[in-house]
Design an enzyme around this catalytic site. Structure first.
Site, PDB file in Angstrom:
ATOM      1  N   PRO A  99     -26.470  -6.367 -23.053  1.00 39.06           N
ATOM      2  CA  PRO A  99     -27.502  -5.400 -23.439  1.00 39.06           C
ATOM      3  C   PRO A  99     -28.450  -5.983 -24.470  1.00 39.06           C
ATOM      4  O   PRO A  99     -28.065  -6.847 -25.270  1.00 39.06           O
ATOM      5  CB  PRO A  99     -26.695  -4.239 -24.029  1.00 39.06           C
ATOM      6  CG  PRO A  99     -25.432  -4.869 -24.522  1.00 39.06           C
ATOM      7  CD  PRO A  99     -25.137  -5.986 -23.560  1.00 39.06           C
ATOM      8  N   ASP A 100     -29.708  -5.536 -24.432  1.00 39.38           N
ATOM      9  CA  ASP A 100     -30.621  -5.936 -25.494  1.00 39.38           C
ATOM     10  C   ASP A 100     -30.393  -5.026 -26.693  1.00 39.38           C
ATOM     11  O   ASP A 100     -29.474  -4.212 -26.716  1.00 39.38           O
ATOM     12  CB  ASP A 100     -32.080  -5.921 -25.024  1.00 39.38           C
ATOM     13  CG  ASP A 100     -32.556  -4.530 -24.612  1.00 39.38           C
ATOM     14  OD1 ASP A 100     -31.835  -3.547 -24.896  1.00 39.38           O
ATOM     15  OD2 ASP A 100     -33.633  -4.418 -24.017  1.00 39.38           O
ATOM     16  N   PHE A 101     -31.231  -5.137 -27.702  1.00 41.99           N
ATOM     17  CA  PHE A 101     -30.987  -4.385 -28.925  1.00 41.99           C
ATOM     18  C   PHE A 101     -31.659  -3.020 -28.943  1.00 41.99           C
ATOM     19  O   PHE A 101     -31.099  -2.068 -29.470  1.00 41.99           O
ATOM     20  CB  PHE A 101     -31.472  -5.195 -30.144  1.00 41.99           C
ATOM     21  CG  PHE A 101     -30.582  -6.355 -30.452  1.00 41.99           C
ATOM     22  CD1 PHE A 101     -29.474  -6.208 -31.269  1.00 41.99           C
ATOM     23  CD2 PHE A 101     -30.837  -7.606 -29.907  1.00 41.99           C
ATOM     24  CE1 PHE A 101     -28.633  -7.275 -31.554  1.00 41.99           C
ATOM     25  CE2 PHE A 101     -30.002  -8.687 -30.183  1.00 41.99           C
ATOM     26  CZ  PHE A 101     -28.907  -8.514 -30.998  1.00 41.99           C
ATOM     27  N   ARG A 102     -32.849  -2.908 -28.372  1.00 39.16           N
ATOM     28  CA  ARG A 102     -33.661  -1.722 -28.637  1.00 39.16           C
ATOM     29  C   ARG A 102     -33.855  -0.762 -27.472  1.00 39.16           C
ATOM     30  O   ARG A 102     -34.449   0.285 -27.652  1.00 39.16           O
ATOM     31  CB  ARG A 102     -35.037  -2.161 -29.161  1.00 39.16           C
ATOM     32  CG  ARG A 102     -34.944  -2.788 -30.544  1.00 39.16           C
ATOM     33  CD  ARG A 102     -36.296  -3.352 -31.002  1.00 39.16           C
ATOM     34  NE  ARG A 102     -36.216  -3.813 -32.361  1.00 39.16           N
ATOM     35  CZ  ARG A 102     -35.696  -4.976 -32.723  1.00 39.16           C
ATOM     36  NH1 ARG A 102     -35.209  -5.784 -31.808  1.00 39.16           N
ATOM     37  NH2 ARG A 102     -35.656  -5.346 -33.994  1.00 39.16           N
ATOM     38  N   ASN A 173     -31.716 -15.484 -28.870  1.00 39.36           N
ATOM     39  CA  ASN A 173     -30.423 -15.025 -28.381  1.00 39.36           C
ATOM     40  C   ASN A 173     -29.258 -15.789 -29.000  1.00 39.36           C
ATOM     41  O   ASN A 173     -29.345 -16.996 -29.244  1.00 39.36           O
ATOM     42  CB  ASN A 173     -30.378 -15.133 -26.857  1.00 39.36           C
ATOM     43  CG  ASN A 173     -31.470 -14.313 -26.202  1.00 39.36           C
ATOM     44  OD1 ASN A 173     -31.959 -13.336 -26.777  1.00 39.36           O
ATOM     45  ND2 ASN A 173     -31.882 -14.694 -25.011  1.00 39.36           N
ATOM     46  N   ASP A 175     -26.217 -15.676 -27.437  1.00 43.32           N
ATOM     47  CA  ASP A 175     -25.205 -15.667 -26.378  1.00 43.32           C
ATOM     48  C   ASP A 175     -24.851 -17.046 -25.814  1.00 43.32           C
ATOM     49  O   ASP A 175     -23.941 -17.164 -24.993  1.00 43.32           O
ATOM     50  CB  ASP A 175     -25.649 -14.754 -25.232  1.00 43.32           C
ATOM     51  CG  ASP A 175     -27.056 -15.064 -24.720  1.00 43.32           C
ATOM     52  OD1 ASP A 175     -27.420 -16.257 -24.672  1.00 43.32           O
ATOM     53  OD2 ASP A 175     -27.783 -14.120 -24.370  1.00 43.32           O
ATOM     54  N   HIS A 192     -31.897 -17.564 -34.241  1.00 43.57           N
ATOM     55  CA  HIS A 192     -31.001 -16.612 -34.893  1.00 43.57           C
ATOM     56  C   HIS A 192     -29.544 -17.074 -34.846  1.00 43.57           C
ATOM     57  O   HIS A 192     -28.628 -16.281 -35.025  1.00 43.57           O
ATOM     58  CB  HIS A 192     -31.145 -15.230 -34.260  1.00 43.57           C
ATOM     59  CG  HIS A 192     -32.514 -14.652 -34.471  1.00 43.57           C
ATOM     60  ND1 HIS A 192     -32.988 -13.563 -33.759  1.00 43.57           N
ATOM     61  CD2 HIS A 192     -33.514 -15.002 -35.308  1.00 43.57           C
ATOM     62  CE1 HIS A 192     -34.227 -13.281 -34.156  1.00 43.57           C
ATOM     63  NE2 HIS A 192     -34.562 -14.147 -35.089  1.00 43.57           N
TER      64      HIS A 192
END
Length: 387
Positions: A99-102, A173, A175, A192
């Protein structure tokens, strides 16, 4: 109207027969013209030459003739690009199941209630982590690399590398799917951070990805074997600095960059979003994203040279192209337009088969390890008469 009136943009007064409503309209236009000049002169906003008006007239200083997705594809096919930089966010990983964040309803921030956080972003807050690291590691188990496979968007970037076109790949990302897709480590800037390396917060002892994964999936709080401090993945939390490479490489990477591809990012998180400013005036910027992002604010719309915003579909655009839709669909269409469709499909098939083979071998090894008798069980039990 006199030549002088045309030159300075002033509006001559109407004859006495003009109605009051028409006079008010003229006054409004004059006022707007004055405001425009104020922004242009006082705030040093330039209007530039060879602009595109609302009718869609092509500016003579456009970097490529047709600033549409089809136009860019045709230009690439006929003339090519030599040095490409990619900027990506969570949107290129959503088709992998991450899933993305927003996104409302499905984003990470909307699904953190079970962790009883003081606020959603606390899970990536260093101060909160120091007090209570358990929610982060619970979430980390859900997101941990190895549970997902790279998407067509990841493999498109890999294909750019194989063709010798990829200058650098900047990702928000954590991941590690970029690495799993086979993009070389030296080409990746994980702005990040990621789960790839881990360090003790007290003594800075380094731990690899396999060690951290074993701790997380054993439901253990990762503790340093040396000082018993908490070991944290090298993910950039709020309150931490971005990696040195993020600040040191852009000047080199964008020096001769002729195409910047931006995918799956909101262009809202700084300083990552500021990377678009590094693209020189002759660099085409292509956005492939579900939503229209990165466009000019009300004020910056006056500034045709504004590097902080994109102008796809807007007046005064000389180099920005927007494809609004699914990232994977966008790269697949681009690959087809460039004649790379079969290459991309073959790369994806080959790499996924390899990942499946490796996962199967890893599973078999773990099963054998579980069923293999320990050394102690192989030893004969001492007889009761041995004493």
């Amino acid at each position: 109207m006199s030549a002088k009136d045309k030159a300075d943009g002033t509006v001559p007064k109407k004859v006495e027969t003009t109605s009051s409503s028409e006079s008010e309209e003229e006054e409004d236009r004059t006022t707007m013209e004055t405001i425009r000049r104020f922004f242009a002169q006082t705030l040093n906003f330039t209007e530039g030459k060879n602009e595109t008006d609302s009718s869609g007239t092509v500016e003579s200083n456009q970097v490529i003739p047709d600033l549409t997705f089809e136009g860019l594809s045709a230009h690439w096919r006929e003339h090519g690009f030599k040095k490409i930089v990619t900027m990506v966010g969570a949107g290129i990983s959503t088709s992998a199941g991450i899933p993305d964040f927003r996104s409302p309803g499905s984003g990470l921030y909307d699904n953190l209630k079970k962790y009883k956080l003081p606020h959603p972003t606390a899970i990536f807050d260093l101060d909160y982590f120091m007090k209570n690291p358990k929610p982060f590691f619970a979430l980390a188990k859900e997101l941990y690399p190895g549970s997902f496979v790279p998407t067509p968007s990841h493999y498109f970037v890999r294909l750019l590398h194989e063709k010798g076109l990829l200058q650098r790949h900047y990702t928000q990302n954590i991941d590690t799917l970029d690495r799993l897709a086979g993009i070389p480590t030296d080409k990746i800037v994980e702005a990040h951070g990621s789960f790839y390396l881990n360090h003790c917060l007290k003594c800075r002892k380094e731990y690899d990805m396999a060690w951290m994964k074993a701790q997380i999936f054993a439901h253990k709080l990762p503790k340093c074997e040396k000082c018993k401090g908490v070991v944290k993945p090298d993910i950039v939390f709020f309150g931490e600095n971005l990696p040195y490479r993020f600040y040191s490489l852009p000047d080199e990477d964008f020096k001769d960059c002729d195409l910047l591809i931006i995918m799956g990012t909101s262009l809202e998180v700084q300083p990552f979003a500021s990377l678009i400013r590094h693209a020189g005036p002759q660099c085409v910027r292509l956005l492939i994203n579900r939503d229209a992002v990165g466009q000019a604010s009300y004020v910056s719309a006056f500034d045709n040279n504004d590097k902080d915003s994109m102008r796809y579909g807007k007046p005064h655009n000389i180099r920005d192209v927007g494809y609004l839709g699914d990232c994977d669909t966008g790269v697949e269409k681009l690959a087809k337009a460039l004649g790379w469709e079969d290459e991309l499909k073959q790369l994806i098939q080959k790499e996924r088969e390899q990942l499946t083979k490796e996962a199967s071998a890893d599973k078999k090894q773990k099963e054998e390890k579980c069923t293999k008798p320990s050394d102690d069980s192989d030893k004969a039990a001492p007889s009761s008469s041995s004493s």
